[in-house]
Design an enzyme around this catalytic site. Sequence first.
Site, PDB file in Angstrom:
ATOM      1  N   GLU A 166       0.802  -1.221   0.000  1.00  9.57           N
ATOM      2  CA  GLU A 166       0.000   0.000   0.000  1.00  9.57           C
ATOM      3  C   GLU A 166       0.845   1.285   0.000  1.00  9.57           C
ATOM      4  OE1 GLU A 166      -2.651  -0.375   3.349  1.00  9.57           O
ATOM      5  OE2 GLU A 166      -3.828  -1.936   2.394  1.00  9.57           O
ATOM      6  N   GLU A 372      -5.411  -8.620   0.917  1.00 10.77           N
ATOM      7  CA  GLU A 372      -6.042  -8.250   2.197  1.00 10.77           C
ATOM      8  C   GLU A 372      -7.509  -7.979   1.960  1.00 10.77           C
ATOM      9  OE1 GLU A 372      -4.452  -4.932   4.465  1.00 10.77           O
ATOM     10  OE2 GLU A 372      -2.398  -5.632   4.102  1.00 10.77           O
TER      11      GLU A 372
HETATM   12  O1  IFM Z   1      -4.093  -3.037   9.255  1.00 10.96           O
HETATM   13  C1  IFM Z   1      -4.062  -2.529   7.962  1.00 10.96           C
HETATM   14  C2  IFM Z   1      -2.902  -3.114   7.188  1.00 10.96           C
HETATM   15  O2  IFM Z   1      -1.694  -2.911   7.824  1.00 10.96           O
HETATM   16  C3  IFM Z   1      -2.830  -2.488   5.824  1.00 10.96           C
HETATM   17  N1  IFM Z   1      -4.098  -2.562   5.152  1.00 10.96           N
HETATM   18  C4  IFM Z   1      -5.268  -2.146   5.861  1.00 10.96           C
HETATM   19  C5  IFM Z   1      -5.334  -2.832   7.211  1.00 10.96           C
HETATM   20  C6  IFM Z   1      -6.593  -2.384   7.971  1.00 10.96           C
HETATM   21  O3  IFM Z   1      -6.576  -1.016   8.176  1.00 10.96           O
END
Ligand code: IFM
Length: 467
Positions: A166, A372
């Site tokens: 990210e 994710e």
């Molecule tokens: O916890 C975070 C993760 O580190 C990166 N993506 C989003 C998740 C939730 O906010």
Amino acid sequence: MTRRDFPADFVWGAATASYQVEGAIRQDGRTPSIWDVFCDRPGAIADGSSGQVACDQYHRYRDDIALMAELGVESYRFSIAWPRIQPSPDGKVNRAGLDHYARLCDALLEAGIAPVATLYHWDLPQYLEQAGGWPNRATAERFADYAGVVAQSLGDRIDTWTTLNEPWCVAYLGYAAGEHAPGRRDHPAALAAAHHLNLAHGLAVQAIRGQLGPAARTSITLNLQVLRPATDSPEDLAAVAQLDRIGNQIWLGPLLDGRYDERLFQDTAHVSDWSFVRAGDLAQIHQPLSVLGLNYYSSSTVRHRPGAVPPTWSQARQQPWCGPWPGAETVEFLPPVGPLTAMGWNQDPAGLTELLLATHRRWPQLELMVTENGSAFEDQVAVDGTIHDPERVAYLAAHIEALGQALDAGAPVRGYFAWSLIDNFEWAHGYTKRFGLFGVDYATQARLWKDSARWYQSLIAAGATPD
Ligand code: IFM
């Protein structure tokens, strides 16, 4: 919802990140990252906490792997803490840091779980921030060096290498909004950071392939923004297009097409002249990717702020805007429509289908992974020590169904990683938000089964959504 079967080779996994779960911040030669320093800043973290102990996974990884095996996941996506590997400004390699991840990978492989390693999930060594951080080009070069070191040492153990997690959050939450470490509010610096993150990715892919050959599976994980216009007016459509450029195309263009959209430079002309982009950079960034990781949680509805006009260069200097989106002063977000998760985010599973299909249509040959997806809710521990979390089960089921729809329509999605394996340190929210399939009792470090973990376990066992 009807039962849905998934391809036999579809990979089911769970994800975490080093600073969010490891703890042991002073062990085996690790030195501070920007998050250790940021957590000491008064008011930076909602509950005043830090990742000092977190879930203590540094010591408890074998227990967590046993839990993963019981859950049935086929892959674990974790991240490597750069300040464990190169703890000092001279870049000297710390064998003890590498050994920890070698042991972690060996234990995963013994359990039949494929290691997917992210090289950067936000814990920049503090000494590199002191030297300028991501707005400094040298950080990209240092990252490539670090990537090569890790690839050389762990190359035989890692299934897939993810360079960055990210970069949107790194550049914009870290350097524009100041909500994440290092907590800077400097829009020109955020744009330089964005470019150097792209460059870091490209150099790191070359370093990994230099060590392991062209067959090494390389990737990057992006949190692409699913943006919906408030109305079909030309102004609102233009607002979406602008945020798409600064939020999505700024990564996709260089990484996958080897170019920046000229309109991105125009949108941000009052913020930066982009002189940090040097001849040859785009060729360095544009490297073959084995798989693109996408993180998806929610969508946003945006519109043109009525009456707003972009500031001039000198106005932008006198009164810098502090939101996370450089150059987007005329755009605003509408409040999300519920039911919301505990993060205040909406639930829009169709956004995941759209995102996967739009990416597939544009790059038909590119493999995709959902690296994710998950949700935070206010969990309560029941008397039997388990957690009944019907909202998280429903969120998971709806998003996995949405992924299935993208598969039906032809998107080559190879896997899904639930965020997160266990509750953990949720950055500026500290421990107040719980995303885990397993709860964590932070007083005892006990891991608690949630119904969502049981649901995911049945899904993986059957290769199909439970009836
Ligand atoms: O916890 C975070 C993760 O580190 C990166 N993506 C989003 C998740 C939730 O906010």
